[in-house]
Design a protein around this motif. Structure first.
Motif, PDB file in Angstrom:
ATOM      1  N   ARG A   1       0.816  -1.215   0.000  1.00 37.19           N
ATOM      2  CA  ARG A   1       0.000   0.000   0.000  1.00 37.19           C
ATOM      3  C   ARG A   1       0.848   1.264   0.000  1.00 37.19           C
ATOM      4  NH1 ARG A   1      -2.821   1.442   4.131  1.00 37.19           N
ATOM      5  NH2 ARG A   1      -1.760   0.183   5.739  1.00 37.19           N
ATOM      6  N   PHE A   2       2.152   1.109   0.194  1.00 34.31           N
ATOM      7  CA  PHE A   2       3.038   2.259   0.303  1.00 34.31           C
ATOM      8  C   PHE A   2       3.939   2.339  -0.926  1.00 34.31           C
ATOM      9  CE2 PHE A   2       3.055   3.112   5.129  1.00 34.31           C
ATOM     10  CZ  PHE A   2       1.829   2.529   5.302  1.00 34.31           C
ATOM     11  N   SER A   3       4.099   3.560  -1.446  1.00 41.33           N
ATOM     12  CA  SER A   3       5.026   3.816  -2.542  1.00 41.33           C
ATOM     13  C   SER A   3       5.818   5.061  -2.204  1.00 41.33           C
ATOM     14  CB  SER A   3       4.268   4.050  -3.852  1.00 41.33           C
ATOM     15  OG  SER A   3       3.436   2.971  -4.173  1.00 41.33           O
ATOM     16  N   SER A   4       7.045   5.124  -2.723  1.00 40.24           N
ATOM     17  CA  SER A   4       7.856   6.313  -2.504  1.00 40.24           C
ATOM     18  C   SER A   4       8.502   6.715  -3.809  1.00 40.24           C
ATOM     19  CB  SER A   4       8.907   6.079  -1.417  1.00 40.24           C
ATOM     20  OG  SER A   4       9.717   4.974  -1.730  1.00 40.24           O
ATOM     21  N   PHE A   5       8.546   8.023  -4.028  1.00 37.57           N
ATOM     22  CA  PHE A   5       9.059   8.584  -5.270  1.00 37.57           C
ATOM     23  C   PHE A   5      10.215   9.505  -4.962  1.00 37.57           C
ATOM     24  CE2 PHE A   5       9.004  10.256  -9.511  1.00 37.57           C
ATOM     25  CZ  PHE A   5       9.322  11.614  -9.380  1.00 37.57           C
ATOM     26  N   LEU A   6      11.175   9.553  -5.882  1.00 38.22           N
ATOM     27  CA  LEU A   6      12.327  10.446  -5.717  1.00 38.22           C
ATOM     28  C   LEU A   6      12.642  11.151  -7.025  1.00 38.22           C
ATOM     29  CD1 LEU A   6      14.796  11.438  -4.005  1.00 38.22           C
ATOM     30  CD2 LEU A   6      16.039   9.480  -4.957  1.00 38.22           C
ATOM     31  N   SER A   7      12.941  12.453  -6.926  1.00 37.01           N
ATOM     32  CA  SER A   7      13.523  13.217  -8.020  1.00 37.01           C
ATOM     33  C   SER A   7      14.750  13.924  -7.449  1.00 37.01           C
ATOM     34  CB  SER A   7      12.538  14.246  -8.575  1.00 37.01           C
ATOM     35  OG  SER A   7      13.213  15.143  -9.453  1.00 37.01           O
ATOM     36  N   ARG A   8      15.920  13.432  -7.799  1.00 36.07           N
ATOM     37  CA  ARG A   8      17.155  14.005  -7.253  1.00 36.07           C
ATOM     38  C   ARG A   8      17.405  15.410  -7.786  1.00 36.07           C
ATOM     39  NH1 ARG A   8      21.161   9.397  -8.896  1.00 36.07           N
ATOM     40  NH2 ARG A   8      19.669   9.376 -10.603  1.00 36.07           N
ATOM     41  N   SER A   9      17.059  15.641  -9.053  1.00 35.80           N
ATOM     42  CA  SER A   9      17.311  16.963  -9.639  1.00 35.80           C
ATOM     43  C   SER A   9      16.470  18.035  -8.954  1.00 35.80           C
ATOM     44  CB  SER A   9      17.036  16.947 -11.142  1.00 35.80           C
ATOM     45  OG  SER A   9      15.673  16.644 -11.393  1.00 35.80           O
ATOM     46  N   LYS A  10      15.307  17.640  -8.444  1.00 31.94           N
ATOM     47  CA  LYS A  10      14.417  18.600  -7.788  1.00 31.94           C
ATOM     48  C   LYS A  10      14.561  18.579  -6.266  1.00 31.94           C
ATOM     49  CE  LYS A  10      10.924  18.522 -11.431  1.00 31.94           C
ATOM     50  NZ  LYS A  10       9.499  18.238 -11.786  1.00 31.94           N
ATOM     51  N   GLY A  11      15.346  17.657  -5.745  1.00 25.75           N
ATOM     52  CA  GLY A  11      15.463  17.547  -4.294  1.00 25.75           C
ATOM     53  C   GLY A  11      14.112  17.271  -3.653  1.00 25.75           C
ATOM     54  N   TYR A  12      13.410  16.293  -4.204  1.00 25.38           N
ATOM     55  CA  TYR A  12      12.008  16.091  -3.845  1.00 25.38           C
ATOM     56  C   TYR A  12      11.695  14.613  -3.752  1.00 25.38           C
ATOM     57  CZ  TYR A  12       6.956  15.817  -4.853  1.00 25.38           C
ATOM     58  OH  TYR A  12       5.629  15.512  -4.833  1.00 25.38           O
ATOM     59  N   SER A  13      10.897  14.274  -2.757  1.00 28.56           N
ATOM     60  CA  SER A  13      10.401  12.917  -2.599  1.00 28.56           C
ATOM     61  C   SER A  13       8.974  12.985  -2.088  1.00 28.56           C
ATOM     62  CB  SER A  13      11.267  12.143  -1.597  1.00 28.56           C
ATOM     63  OG  SER A  13      10.716  10.863  -1.315  1.00 28.56           O
ATOM     64  N   TYR A  14       8.223  11.940  -2.341  1.00 27.87           N
ATOM     65  CA  TYR A  14       6.926  11.819  -1.683  1.00 27.87           C
ATOM     66  C   TYR A  14       6.675  10.376  -1.295  1.00 27.87           C
ATOM     67  CZ  TYR A  14       4.788  10.308  -6.186  1.00 27.87           C
ATOM     68  OH  TYR A  14       4.473   9.664  -7.354  1.00 27.87           O
ATOM     69  N   LEU A  15       5.874  10.226  -0.255  1.00 25.80           N
ATOM     70  CA  LEU A  15       5.381   8.922   0.201  1.00 25.80           C
ATOM     71  C   LEU A  15       3.896   8.875  -0.107  1.00 25.80           C
ATOM     72  CD1 LEU A  15       6.054   6.296   1.848  1.00 25.80           C
ATOM     73  CD2 LEU A  15       5.222   7.539   3.855  1.00 25.80           C
ATOM     74  N   LEU A  16       3.481   7.836  -0.807  1.00 24.42           N
ATOM     75  CA  LEU A  16       2.084   7.681  -1.188  1.00 24.42           C
ATOM     76  C   LEU A  16       1.495   6.519  -0.409  1.00 24.42           C
ATOM     77  CD1 LEU A  16       0.187   8.983  -3.373  1.00 24.42           C
ATOM     78  CD2 LEU A  16       0.646   6.958  -4.753  1.00 24.42           C
ATOM     79  N   LEU A  17       0.425   6.771   0.296  1.00 23.00           N
ATOM     80  CA  LEU A  17      -0.255   5.736   1.062  1.00 23.00           C
ATOM     81  C   LEU A  17      -1.640   5.504   0.452  1.00 23.00           C
ATOM     82  CD1 LEU A  17       1.621   7.480   3.131  1.00 23.00           C
ATOM     83  CD2 LEU A  17       0.454   6.152   4.867  1.00 23.00           C
ATOM     84  N   LYS A  18      -1.910   4.265   0.051  1.00 23.91           N
ATOM     85  CA  LYS A  18      -3.185   3.939  -0.563  1.00 23.91           C
ATOM     86  C   LYS A  18      -4.064   3.182   0.417  1.00 23.91           C
ATOM     87  CE  LYS A  18      -0.797   3.206  -4.964  1.00 23.91           C
ATOM     88  NZ  LYS A  18      -0.453   2.199  -6.004  1.00 23.91           N
ATOM     89  N   GLU A  19      -5.362   3.175   0.134  1.00 20.89           N
ATOM     90  CA  GLU A  19      -6.335   2.406   0.948  1.00 20.89           C
ATOM     91  C   GLU A  19      -6.069   2.647   2.434  1.00 20.89           C
ATOM     92  OE1 GLU A  19      -6.031  -1.159  -2.366  1.00 20.89           O
ATOM     93  OE2 GLU A  19      -5.936  -1.664  -0.251  1.00 20.89           O
TER      94      GLU A  19
END
Lengths: 116, 110
Positions: free
Chosen positions: B59-77
């Motif tokens: 249910r958990f996903s994580s995204f990274l963009s190194r060029s933008k210095g950005y990440s997010y954690l996505l929680l579903k259901e």
């Protein structure tokens, strides 16, 4: 089974009275860390041991000391606690690994320290 | 210096999807971790990203963009038990040190 164990869970001490917090691990990890976490704040690294090598953070007060007598145990000593030292103290462990390893740090449940 | 920013609080509904953002400005980057911390308990490891893109784990996903210095954690259901603080932490330097953000307190409501 708990793998990083901190004792006690709650510790009350008096202003200026030395206190020791303990941490033990069954993971046989090389690295052990101590963090201080105040309410609604980020965990702040105080110091860590890389095997027997002690690594202090530049902004850790001299009031805080640590001992690691063997691989399994690590202690945090606060020589003269002040009111500002009331916090949750977290112990963590990790393997010794390279820069890009995905091995996480494993945390204990913490010791909440109160100062009277 | 090291700077990691996360929203302080978020509220979401049970069964919904929530995205928790993290932006970082650090001297060096060797990966980004997400941890979950319930009140009075130890942080527990959720995910690790070192390359750009999405890592999915149930249910958990994580995204990274190194060029933008950005990440997010996505929680579903979302479930009520997902109510917790979510900590973003960046590994810098050749060693094992992490710099943590202050955490995002997520509240899941019915």
């Amino acid at each position: 089974d708990a793998m990083v164990i901190q004792n006690p869970r709650y510790q009350v001490t008096q202003f200026g009275k030395p206190v020791t917090l303990s941490c033990s691990q069954t993971l046989n990890h090389n690295v052990m860390y101590w963090y201080q976490q105040k309410s609604s704040q980020a965990p702040k690294l105080l110091f860590h041991y890389y095997d027997k090598d002690f690594n202090n953070e530049a902004d850790t007060p001299d009031n805080f000391q640590s001992r690691r007598p063997n691989t399994s145990f690590c202690f945090l000593d606060i020589r003269s606690p002040g009111l500002g030292d009331a916090a949750m103290y977290l112990c963590a462990t990790s393997r010794k690994f390279g820069a890009y390893s995905n091995q996480p740090q494993h945390f204990g449940d913490g010791t909440r320290l109160s100062i009277l | 210096g090291q700077n990691i920013d996360q929203p302080t609080e978020m509220t979401a509904t049970e069964g919904a999807i929530v995205q928790i953002n993290c932006t970082y400005q650090t001297s060096g980057f060797n990966g980004l971790f997400w941890y979950q911390q319930h009140a009075g308990e130890a942080p527990t490891f959720l995910s690790y990203n070192v390359l750009d893109g999405l890592e999915e784990k149930g249910r958990f996903s994580s995204f990274l963009s190194r060029s933008k210095g950005y990440s997010y954690l996505l929680l579903k259901e979302l479930q009520m038990k997902d109510s917790a603080s979510y900590l973003c932490a960046v590994k810098t330097g050749g060693g094992n040190k992490l710099t943590f953000g202050t955490g995002t307190q997520l509240k899941v409501e019915l």
